[in-house]
Each structure stands twice: as structure tokens, then as C-alpha cells.
Design an enzyme around this catalytic site. Structure first.
Site, PDB file in Angstrom:
ATOM      1  N   GLY A 204      -3.179  -3.676   6.949  1.00 26.60           N
ATOM      2  CA  GLY A 204      -3.129  -4.961   6.267  1.00 26.60           C
ATOM      3  C   GLY A 204      -1.699  -5.448   6.161  1.00 26.60           C
TER       4      GLY A 204
ATOM      5  N   MET B 177       2.724  -3.625   6.068  1.00 31.74           N
ATOM      6  CA  MET B 177       3.606  -2.451   6.064  1.00 31.74           C
ATOM      7  C   MET B 177       4.925  -2.821   5.396  1.00 31.74           C
ATOM      8  SD  MET B 177       4.261   0.662   6.670  1.00 31.74           S
ATOM      9  CE  MET B 177       5.815   1.503   6.358  1.00 31.74           C
ATOM     10  N   GLU B 178       5.359  -1.967   4.459  1.00 28.54           N
ATOM     11  CA  GLU B 178       6.456  -2.298   3.549  1.00 28.54           C
ATOM     12  C   GLU B 178       7.850  -1.988   4.084  1.00 28.54           C
ATOM     13  OE1 GLU B 178       4.979   1.915   2.302  1.00 28.54           O
ATOM     14  OE2 GLU B 178       4.112   0.054   3.060  1.00 28.54           O
ATOM     15  N   ASN B 179       8.085  -2.066   5.401  1.00 28.54           N
ATOM     16  CA  ASN B 179       9.423  -1.819   5.943  1.00 28.54           C
ATOM     17  C   ASN B 179      10.473  -2.466   5.033  1.00 28.54           C
ATOM     18  OD1 ASN B 179       8.095  -0.956   8.543  1.00 28.54           O
ATOM     19  ND2 ASN B 179       7.576  -3.126   8.553  1.00 28.54           N
TER      20      ASN B 179
ATOM     21  N   HIS C  62       1.858  -6.293  -3.712  1.00 29.90           N
ATOM     22  CA  HIS C  62       1.745  -4.860  -3.422  1.00 29.90           C
ATOM     23  C   HIS C  62       2.909  -4.403  -2.547  1.00 29.90           C
ATOM     24  CE1 HIS C  62      -0.747  -1.178  -2.384  1.00 29.90           C
ATOM     25  NE2 HIS C  62       0.120  -1.182  -1.382  1.00 29.90           N
ATOM     26  N   GLU C  63       3.170  -5.134  -1.459  1.00 29.26           N
ATOM     27  CA  GLU C  63       4.230  -4.731  -0.534  1.00 29.26           C
ATOM     28  C   GLU C  63       5.615  -4.837  -1.172  1.00 29.26           C
ATOM     29  OE1 GLU C  63       3.337  -3.210   2.142  1.00 29.26           O
ATOM     30  OE2 GLU C  63       1.263  -3.696   1.639  1.00 29.26           O
TER      31      GLU C  63
END
Length: 651
Positions: free
Chosen positions: A104, A106-108, A140-141
């Protein structure tokens, strides 16, 4: 990091010229958070935060659809900095819409990647639920920029420290920005029920699960790490008090910035802030599988009740060796005098005194991670208490969820849950109705292979429950429609229409005819999926072709997904076959393989066709959905979970 310089260099490979880009040095960080993106992208930027924030998308997308996420990110980063008393340490924040993305998001660190539908939002073509989904994913991210990035788990068994906290924080911040969305109410029917459902399986796992091989990592990116993890955090925040809990979080982040932690480090910080033995209480919840059902027994001759905990399995066949863990259960006793949050069941059984046995309820607001089993007579009294305004919205929704789950597991009768939901006929709140209809849907799924008269009876029951309310609410939407009411109208419209309400079926067909003739405003985004499902259920090839064409040609990702998801709502063998030809075709991206499959589980023929499809096409499915990604397990679950008998299980 931001770019420092560009220069032209000679290429040893091609003999020509290439561009060399130099970036600023990163902070100390985990390598899994590093990302580079190369491509032709459009961009919008906001200056409503002390650092630049940008949203990027490919040229075929309307970049202005990223405006909602962009401004929300500015507010969220500012809120998180103040809440954590800890500045975001990078010089910028970029968010990128990826056309085909298995996750969904990705928190890079400083370069968050999203599925298109989770970051781009067009209010003209997407409804209230889509807006809420985008807000939840973005927040969230961004929570991960602290929980996961600034402070990283020591190893993968600590995944829940990342995902559980980011999930909890997204609800927490969303409630601060959009209190009218009442997200803590929907938490009970969404996050909590997702956790309780998966964790009621014998095959579940503890929140902290040992990871021995790399191929095991993806298996724990599930509702246990995300949803149960966040539920445990909500439970401890209630136990300590929100301010004390957040003070512990601030101490945790400051002490372990740019380092790795284990669960014990979080408990230590919370213990330090509260003066309570958090580790002794919470270790039991994170290191053990499952959760309890608390059985309430009453002594008619006194003001005492007995509560007893046992492990809950949806199969109701718990073995003695599986029922050894005694959880610290926060009982949250609600009476007319208020809520007593100081009662904890730590033993197998305990006796409690209640001020007035005329009204009491355990697990006030359902912040506790357990089911409660009442006698039929007490459940009836609680139904009456709901009508008298003695129960919160969370209490009412959670009580129905518990009763439904317990009935389906053999702790009660189906007639009991049907009688209970019938008593909520005048219920005014969306979240409660969402849970009521979810439980009826579960019964319909369990009875999908029963004789037609049985299936028609539960369908008729659903129609009798929702039709009058759906007609009363209506299915038109004003430009300034209340967020909750918009979802409420959509829920009732779809439920009544799919239960056979003739007036709503006719209205859906009329809207669809105008839409098919070129009036794209004829179907409001809030009910687009329901209209598609209703006309497919009551139509044929003509309707199917029109919705398939919408999937193939619509420019907006949310519109395309709605159309693809609806194509499973067919009944004829020919159209079922056409739907099953889509997932492995070039028309459907790998990230969307599951979308047309879910709707086929609503009818017996679809369920059987799904199983035949997955068994006959296994090699092709495995190629399109590599085992290393979670999509394969989702496909298997969708194609096998509709069966209801032992004979089908043997297949």
C-alpha cells in the site's frame, strides 16, 4: 536526501556522456529505508511546514489530485513534531505515487512511496471512504518517520514496534484533525475486529514472533503486527492515561534516536513515565498467541458477578495445553455510576461486586483485547440499555461484534444474534449499523451452500432490517454532505439493494442507464460500487461490458478499482468465467490481482469457480504473484475461504 550537485561525466560503458548526481549525506539509518526514484514526474509543493513537502506522480495523472495528501502531510509533520517533542531530521519530505506497487505504501525516510489510490484523491470521483483511507495511509507512513526510521526495531520479531505504533498513531492524529469522522468509533469495527478475527485462528502467532529465515519476514506483515499491535498500544494508553503514555513515547524516542530497540525498551520508557510495571503486564500480551473470552456468570441472590477467562478460538475446540496463558484483562466495568478502569482480571476466575445489577457492562468502549460472553438474558438487558442511552457507540458496536463472533463459534445460537440485531432497528449510528450488517453478511456467507429457502430467508431478514432506513436516509448527496452520513447512506443503499429492495434496484438501474449514456455525474462516487454490484446482480452481458469498459478506460485509479472489484458480483457461469480470465491477463496489474476475486465469494457458483481457477492456474498465479510477496497468500485465501463444509475442506 536533497540533491547537492549535478555534473556531466564520461561513461565508460557507452563512451558518451552521463549525468552524475550527488546527494547530501544521510543520517545514521537502516538500509531498507533507502530509496532512489528515476523517471519523468510532475510535482506540487507546499510551504505550510518549515521544510519543503512535495507530491510526485507520473505525467498521465492529474498532479493536483495530490493536493489533499500534500496539505495533510504538512499538518501531520507539524503535529508529530510537537506531539513527540522531536523534530523531523531531514531537509525535505517527498511522497510519490507509484503506478504498480505491491505494498500500500513504503516509509522510505524522506521519500515515501504509495499506491496511486493511497495518495491521490479526486473529490469529484472518489467518495468519503476513499478520502478517509488516503488520510489514514499518509498519516501512518509519516508516523514511521519516527517509529521505524528514527528508531528502528532491532530485528524483524519487533516489526510490531513499527507497524503497531504507526497504525495507532494514524488513528490518533486523524481524530485530532477530523474529529467529525469519529475514527475511534470505527476503530472498534475495523482495526479491533480485524485483530480479533485473525487471532482467533489456531494458526495465529504472537505479536512478537521469532523470525529465523528471510522468507518468513513477509508472513508477519499481517493483522497481528498491524492491528493487534495497535490494539495493545491503545489498551496500554487507556491503562496509563493518554498524557502519561505520550510522555513515555517521547522518552523512548529521545533515548533511542538513530538506534535499534526491542519491545522491552518501549515498556521501560512507559514504566519510567508512569511508575507502573508495564513490562510485567504487557509482555504477556506480546509474547503469547491469542486472547481470551471472558465469561460472565451472575448470582441472582447478590450484587456480585463471576468473570472467567479462557482462550478463544473460532472453532471452539480449545485444548487444555492451549489454554495455559492467563492474560491481564482490563475489565473496564461500566455502570450507571460511570466506568471503573481499575479492575484487572489476572487469574483464571474472579468475583466482582457491581453497584447495580440492573445495568453493567464489561470492556467499556471496547479498548480491551477480548470477547465477552453474557447469558442470553443479560444480552437482552444490554440491548434495552442501548435504547436507553446507557451505552456508548463503541459499546453497542463491540457488543454486537462479540455476540456475532461467539454465536458463529458455537458459544450461542444464530437466532440469538439475529434477535439482538433486530432489537437495534432504531439505532441511529453508522458504525453500529456497519457492524450489524457485517454480522449478517457473515451468516449469509456461512449459509451460502444451504437450500434456497434458507438463503432467501436471511436475505429477506436483511431487507426487512435496512430497507425502511435506506429509504428514509435516501441516496442523494449534497456538496457539503456530512462525512459520516455520506458513508451511512452508501452502506444502507448497497445493503438494501443487494438484499432485493425493488425501489433501490430500480434507482440503481436508472442511474446506471444515464451513466452508460454519457452522464458521468449520474452515479455519486459514494455509491458507485453499490450501483455496479446491483445492476450486475440483476442484469447480464450488457451491464458487464459497460463496467468492464469503465475499468479499461477510466483515468482515475479509484474509478478503475471500483469497476474491477464489482465484476465479481455476477451469477452466470459465462460471466464468472470472464471475470476469472482477468486477474492473469495483461489488463490487470500484479498489485490488483485480488480485486475481481472477492465479489465471487458471495454465491456458491462463484466460490466453486474460484477454487477450480486457483488449482488449474497455479503456476501462472505463482508467476504473477511471487511467493515472497503477500499477494499470493491473499489470492489463496480468497479462493478457498468460501467453503463451509467438511466435505469441501477435504478438497
Amino acid at each position: 536526501m536533497d540533491q547537492v550537485s549535478e555534473s556531466e561525466v564520461d561513461s565508460n560503458t557507452t563512451g558518451g556522456k552521463r549525468k552524475a548526481v550527488t546527494f547530501r549525506k544521510t543520517p545514521l539509518m537502516s538500509t531498507y529505508l533507502l530509496a532512489f526514484i528515476v523517471g519523468e514526474l510532475n510535482c506540487i509543493e507546499t510551504n505550510n511546514f518549515r521544510l519543503p513537502i512535495r507530491v510526485f506522480a507520473t505525467p498521465d495523472k492529474d498532479i493536483e489530485h495530490g493536493r489533499f495528501s500534500l496539505e495533510l502531510a504538512a499538518k501531520t509533520l507539524d503535529f508529530y513534531e510537537k506531539t513527540f517533542d522531536n523534530q523531523f531530521p531531514l531537509p525535505k519530505m517527498d511522497m510519490v505515487a507509484i503506478p504498480d506497487f505491491s505494498s500500500g505504501a513504503m516509509e522510505n525516510w524522506g521519500l515515501v512511496t504509495y499506491r496511486v489510490v493511497d495518495v491521490l484523491f479526486d473529490p469529484k470521483t472518489s467518495g468519503a471512504s476513499a478520502k478517509e483511507r488516503v488520510a489514514e495511509v499518509v498519516q501512518h507512513e509519516l508516523a514511521h518517520q519516527w517509529f521505524g526510521n528514527l528508531v528502528t526495531m532491532d530485528f524483524w520479531e519487533g516489526l510490531w514496534l513499527n507497524e503497531g505504533f504507526a497504525t495507532w498513531m494514524s488513528w490518533y492524529s486523524c481524530n485530532k484533525f477530523y474529529p467529525e469522522w469519529k475514527v475511534w468509533q470505527s476503530y472498534v469495527t475495523d482495526t479491533l475486529q480485524g485483530a480479533l478475527s485473525l487471532d482467533s485462528l489456531r494458526s495465529s502467532h504472537p505479536i512478537e514472533v521469532p523470525v529465523k529465515r528471510a522468507d518468513e519476514i513477509n508472513q508477519i506483515f499481517d493483522a497481528i503486527s498491524y492491528s493487534k499491535g495497535s490494539c495493545v498500544l491503545r489498551m496500554i494508553s487507556k491503562y496509563l492515561g493518554e498524557q502519561t503514555f505520550m510522555e513515555g513515547v517521547r522518552r523512548y524516542l529521545k533515548k533511542h534516536a538513530y538506534g535499534n530497540t526491542k519491545t522491552e525498551d518501549l515498556w521501560a520508557a512507559l514504566s519510567d513515565a508512569s511508575g507502573k510495571p508495564v513490562d510485567k503486564i504487557m509482555d504477556i500480551w506480546t509474547k503469547n498467541v491469542g486472547y481470551p473470552v471472558v465469561t460472565v456468570s451472575e448470582d441472582t441472590g447478590s450484587n456480585t458477578i463471576k468473570v472467567k477467562q479462557n482462550r478463544f478460538l473460532r472453532t471452539a475446540d480449545v485444548q487444555p495445553e492451549e489454554d495455559k496463558t492467563l492474560f491481564p484483562v482490563f475489565l473496564g466495568l461500566r455502570t450507571k455510576e460511570g466506568v471503573n478502569e481499575n479492575l484487572t482480571l489476572s487469574d483464571r476466575e474472579q468475583e466482582l461486586e457491581v453497584p447495580d445489577k440492573g445495568f453493567f457492562k464489561l470492556n467499556a468502549d471496547h479498548s480491551g483485547l477480548y470477547r465477552t460472553l453474557y447469558s442470553p438474558s443479560r444480552l437482552e438487558k444490554l440491548g434495552q440499555a442501548a435504547k436507553q442511552g446507557l451505552l456508548s457507540v463503541e459499546d453497542r458496536a463491540g457488543m454486537i461484534a462479540d455476540a456475532g463472533a461467539l454465536a458463529s463459534s458455537g458459544y450461542g445460537k444464530t437466532s440469538g444474534i439475529l434477535s439482538l440485531v433486530k432489537s437495534f432497528n432504531d439505532e441511529p449510528e453508522f458504525v453500529v449499523w456497519s457492524e450489524i450488517l457485517s454480522r449478517i453478511s457473515s451468516i449469509r456467507s456461512a449459509w451460502v451452500f444451504e437450500p434456497e429457502p434458507v438463503r432467501n430467508a436471511i436475505k429477506s431478514f436483511q431487507r426487512s432490517l435496512v430497507s425502511s432506513k435506506a429509504h428514509s436516509k435516501g441516496w442523494t448527496f449534497s456538496p457539503d454532505e456530512d462525512h459520516i452520513q455520506a458513508q451511512f447512506k452508501a452502506l444502507l443503499f448497497g445493503s438494501a439493494g443487494l438484499a432485493g429492495d425493488e425501489e433501490i434496484i430500480e434507482a440503481a438501474q436508472d442511474m446506471f442507464a444515464k451513466f452508460k449514456d454519457g452522464d458521468r455525474s449520474a452515479i455519486h462516487p459514494n455509491i458507485r460500487g453499490s450501483v455496479y454490484a446491483i445492476v450486475l446482480r440483476n442484469g447480464g452481458k450488457e451491464e458487464y461490458d459497460a463496467i468492464l469498459n469503465e475499468y479499461l478506460t477510466a483515468k482515475d485509479a479509484d474509478e478503475r478499482n471500483t469497476a474491477l472489484r464489482s465484476l465479481g458480483r455476477v451469477e452466470s457461469d459465462d460471466l464468472i468465467s470472464r471475470t476469472l480470465s482477468l486477474p492473469l491477463s495483461d489488463h490487470v496489474k500484479g498489485q490488483d490481482v485480488y480485486l475481481p476475486l472477492g465479489g465471487l465469494r458471495n454465491e456458491a457458483r462463484g466460490i466453486e469457480a474460484l477454487f477450480d481457477w486457483v488449482t488449474n492456474n497455479w503456476d501462472a498465479i505463482e508467476q504473477k504473484c511471487p511467493p515472497g510477496l503477500s499477494m499470493l497468500s491473499s489470492v489463496v485465501q480468497l479462493c478457498t475461504s468460501g467453503f463451509t463444509s467438511e466435505e469441501q475442506l477435504k478438497k
